[in-house]
Design a protein around this motif. Structure first.
Motif: not given
Length: 230
Positions: A56-59, A65-70
């Motif tokens: 995702p390009n925003s959020g 926590t953490s997220i992965n951006v492709s």
């Protein structure tokens, strides 16, 4: 007033690496971690928006926590003499407790509330001695003298020949079953004056068929060995 220091943890922290060949989409992963006890809003921006697709390009990243951006680089004609000037920026801010509209929050955000981190882009080509998974299944003497296209053709031919061997095995099994049925018929015809000659002819026919099948099988195996030895 100076901007706040970035609270998000970026991995990698400074540089996104894209490894070619660049004839297809190449993806790099950017991990964003939020070690704080507050939710954090984020945006990912680039100096070359037409060359990249970011998902995702925003959020919002929840606390702890953490997220992965492709980050997906679109295909292009790579020039090894040209250095990449593309850059990315991860912009963030602490999410208000009463947030209902994320776009509105960004529009109303004050400069001192914003945090950002910048990353460079680097393009790399695979090393010449890197081998594909197909090469690992071949003997070293064969893989060292074949390119990827030849290896792929040999693997496809081996697969086809394996199917042919299986078919011949099934035919050979059927021949043996038919031969057994003929022998039982010969036994029942033992009282016939021509039983000896008939039995000999049937045995000869069954034997010839089996010999032919085995010859074809050995020829197939010889082709496989010959291809791998080239």
């Amino acid at each position: 007033m100076a901007r706040q220091e970035q609270v998000l943890q970026l991995e990698p922290p400074h540089e996104l690496k894209f490894r070619g060949p660049f004839t297809d989409v190449v993806t790099a992963t950017l991990k964003l971690g939020n070690p704080t006890d507050r939710n954090v809003c984020f945006k990912v921006k680039t100096t070359a928006p037409r060359r990249y697709c970011v998902r995702p390009n925003s959020g919002i990243i929840d606390a702890g926590t953490s997220i992965n951006v492709s980050v997906m680089l679109q295909p292009f004609d790579y020039d090894p003499n040209e250095k990449s000037k593309h850059k990315f920026m991860v912009q963030s801010m602490l999410a208000p407790y009463d947030m209902t509209d994320m776009e509105g929050v960004w529009k109303e955000a004050k400069p001192e509330e914003l945090m950002d981190s910048k990353l460079r882009c680097a393009f790399e080509l695979p090393l010449e001695n890197d081998k594909t998974s197909e090469l690992s299944s071949l003997p070293k003497s064969a893989s060292s003298s074949l390119d990827d296209g030849e290896v792929k053709k040999i693997m496809e031919e081996c697969k086809r020949l394996q199917m042919e061997v299986q078919r011949l095995r099934e035919e050979n099994k059927q021949i043996r079953e038919e031969d057994g049925l003929r022998k039982r018929k010969v036994t029942s015809m033992a009282s016939s004056p021509h039983s000896s000659s008939s039995q000999a002819m049937i045995r000869e026919e069954g034997l010839s068929t089996r010999v032919l099948a085995l010859c074809v099988l050995f020829s197939v195996i010889g082709v496989i060995i010959g291809k791998l030895a080239l």
